[in-house]
Design a protein around this motif. Structure first.
Motif, short mmCIF file in Angstrom:
data_model
loop_
_atom_site.label_atom_id
_atom_site.label_comp_id
_atom_site.label_asym_id
_atom_site.label_seq_id
_atom_site.Cartn_x
_atom_site.Cartn_y
_atom_site.Cartn_z
N ALA A 157 0.74 -1.30 -0.02
CA ALA A 157 -0.04 -0.05 0.09
C ALA A 157 0.83 1.14 0.02
CB ALA A 157 -0.83 -0.12 1.15
N PRO A 158 0.57 2.35 -0.56
CA PRO A 158 1.29 3.64 -0.61
C PRO A 158 1.37 3.94 0.71
CG PRO A 158 -0.77 3.97 -1.59
CD PRO A 158 -0.84 2.55 -1.42
N PRO A 159 2.39 4.82 1.17
CA PRO A 159 2.48 5.27 2.75
C PRO A 159 1.32 5.81 3.10
CG PRO A 159 4.60 5.70 1.19
CD PRO A 159 3.64 5.23 0.39
N GLN A 160 0.55 6.61 2.47
CA GLN A 160 -0.59 7.28 2.99
C GLN A 160 -1.81 6.53 2.95
OE1 GLN A 160 0.80 7.66 0.05
NE2 GLN A 160 -0.66 8.21 -1.83
N GLY A 161 -1.87 5.08 2.65
CA GLY A 161 -2.87 4.30 2.57
C GLY A 161 -3.84 4.52 1.50
N GLY A 162 -5.18 3.98 1.69
CA GLY A 162 -6.30 4.30 0.92
C GLY A 162 -6.24 3.22 -0.34
N HIS A 163 -5.35 2.48 -0.39
CA HIS A 163 -5.44 1.66 -1.72
C HIS A 163 -4.45 0.45 -1.38
CE1 HIS A 163 -6.38 0.35 -5.99
NE2 HIS A 163 -4.96 0.45 -6.08
N LYS A 164 -4.70 -0.82 -1.87
CA LYS A 164 -3.75 -1.80 -1.99
C LYS A 164 -3.56 -2.56 -3.31
CE LYS A 164 -4.50 -3.46 2.66
NZ LYS A 164 -6.05 -2.84 3.45
N ILE A 165 -2.45 -3.05 -3.43
CA ILE A 165 -2.04 -4.12 -4.41
C ILE A 165 -1.85 -5.29 -4.06
CG2 ILE A 165 -0.86 -4.48 -6.53
CD1 ILE A 165 -0.45 -1.52 -6.78
N ALA A 166 -2.43 -6.52 -4.34
CA ALA A 166 -2.22 -7.57 -3.67
C ALA A 166 -2.01 -8.93 -4.65
CB ALA A 166 -3.20 -8.18 -2.61
N TRP A 167 -1.14 -9.89 -4.19
CA TRP A 167 -0.94 -11.13 -5.03
C TRP A 167 -1.14 -12.33 -4.06
CZ3 TRP A 167 1.99 -6.69 -4.48
CH2 TRP A 167 2.33 -5.88 -5.70
N GLY A 168 -1.88 -13.12 -4.98
CA GLY A 168 -2.78 -14.31 -4.04
C GLY A 168 -1.82 -15.47 -3.56
N GLY A 169 -0.41 -15.48 -4.44
CA GLY A 169 0.61 -16.65 -4.06
C GLY A 169 0.04 -17.77 -4.70
N PRO A 170 0.91 -18.81 -4.64
CA PRO A 170 0.78 -20.17 -5.55
C PRO A 170 -0.39 -20.91 -4.52
CG PRO A 170 2.56 -20.45 -4.11
CD PRO A 170 2.31 -18.87 -3.82
N PRO A 171 -0.99 -21.69 -5.72
CA PRO A 171 -0.66 -21.93 -7.34
C PRO A 171 -1.14 -21.00 -7.86
CG PRO A 171 -2.55 -23.47 -6.66
CD PRO A 171 -2.36 -22.79 -5.34
N LEU A 172 -0.32 -20.50 -9.00
CA LEU A 172 -0.77 -19.32 -10.14
C LEU A 172 -1.58 -20.18 -11.25
CD1 LEU A 172 2.69 -17.64 -10.42
CD2 LEU A 172 1.06 -17.51 -8.62
N ASP A 173 -2.58 -19.27 -11.55
CA ASP A 173 -3.20 -19.87 -12.72
C ASP A 173 -2.19 -19.90 -14.12
OD1 ASP A 173 -5.59 -19.70 -11.50
OD2 ASP A 173 -5.72 -17.55 -11.81
N GLU A 174 -2.54 -20.78 -15.02
CA GLU A 174 -1.77 -20.84 -16.25
C GLU A 174 -1.74 -19.53 -17.00
OE1 GLU A 174 -1.84 -23.36 -20.48
OE2 GLU A 174 -3.39 -23.84 -18.60
N ARG A 175 -0.87 -18.86 -17.41
CA ARG A 175 -0.87 -17.90 -18.13
C ARG A 175 -1.14 -18.18 -19.72
NH1 ARG A 175 1.61 -12.84 -17.23
NH2 ARG A 175 3.02 -13.86 -15.46
N ARG A 176 -2.11 -17.34 -20.30
CA ARG A 176 -2.48 -17.50 -21.68
C ARG A 176 -2.53 -16.30 -22.20
NH1 ARG A 176 -7.98 -20.47 -21.66
NH2 ARG A 176 -8.56 -18.67 -19.97
N GLY A 177 -1.47 -16.05 -23.16
CA GLY A 177 -1.15 -14.68 -23.59
C GLY A 177 -0.98 -13.59 -22.73
N PRO A 178 -0.84 -12.38 -23.40
CA PRO A 178 -0.31 -11.07 -22.46
C PRO A 178 -1.62 -10.94 -21.49
CG PRO A 178 -1.01 -10.56 -24.65
CD PRO A 178 -1.07 -11.96 -24.62
#
Length: 227
Positions: A157-178
């Motif tokens: 999260a940015p230092p001021q808060g208000g928003h998050k970017i999160a990653w779900g961890g494994p197992p990852l979905d198969e990547r299909r294209g960009p």
């Protein structure tokens, strides 16, 4: 800050239609196929033309909160603007509602009282498929603190808060294209920042004048330009 997020860029078959939908839903000012953040989120939204098909599940999708309006009201408004319900395998007893925008991209409307997104804006989270390594990379790249780091799942999260970017961890979905979406960054010193990002685990894909396409440690596309 040496590098900052300028925009989340979204590939779209009809960029102006996509921008119109999201501008109306978020209440952000629109200029062509770009939306200017209302100040609650540390990046703008930009839509670019693409003939790539939408392949679900999306590697990255948006979470809208019910902190300032009810989930029912947001879902009704999104449907009236052109969204549709989407089945991605969610269980009937899950509290969030999964929708697709007019392009077919998934997004979620989170229920009232959700503790994880308490204190965040209406556009509360960018939720992504990704490893712990990529979360640690982005924390260092943007100089945002890790606000979650457990069992392979990470969030920043940015230092001021208000928003998050999160990653779900494994197992990852198969990547299909960009990916349909990718982050665009602005660097005070382009060459210095590209070298720093490479040192953190990114790779250079190509250089186009004053812009550099890169990939993060999970192979996700990102762009950096001098500013």
């Amino acid at each position: 800050m040496a590098v900052r997020v300028e925009s989340l860029t979204v590939r779209a078959a009809d960029p102006e239609r996509a921008a119109s939908f999201w501008g109306d839903l978020l209440g952000w000012a629109r200029s062509g196929a770009s939306l200017e953040s209302d100040g609650t989120v540390p990046y703008d939204l930009s839509f670019v033309a693409s003939d790539e098909p939408v392949l679900l599940p999306n590697q990255v999708h948006l979470h809208l909160t019910s902190n300032t309006t009810t989930q029912e009201e947001t879902v009704a408004r999104a449907l009236a603007l052109g969204a549709s319900h989407l089945d991605v395998g969610q269980q009937p007893d899950e509290d969030h509602v999964v929708l697709a925008d007019p392009e077919g991209n998934a997004f979620c409307v989170i229920e009232e009282g959700n503790r994880w997104l308490a204190g965040t804006a209406f556009l509360g989270e960018l939720a992504a498929d990704g490893t712990r390594e990529v979360g640690v990379f982005w924390a260092a790249a943007l100089d945002w603190p890790l606000v979650w780091d457990e069992d392979g799942e990470t969030a920043i999260a940015p230092p001021q808060g208000g928003h998050k970017i999160a990653w779900g961890g494994p197992p990852l979905d198969e990547r299909r294209g960009p990916n349909r979406t990718y982050l665009c960054l602005v660097a005070d010193d382009l060459d210095t920042e590209v070298d720093r990002l490479v040192g953190l685990g990114a790779t250079v894909v190509r250089r186009l004048g004053g812009r550099v396409e890169m990939a993060d440690p999970d192979g996700n596309e990102l762009w950096v330009r001098g500013g």
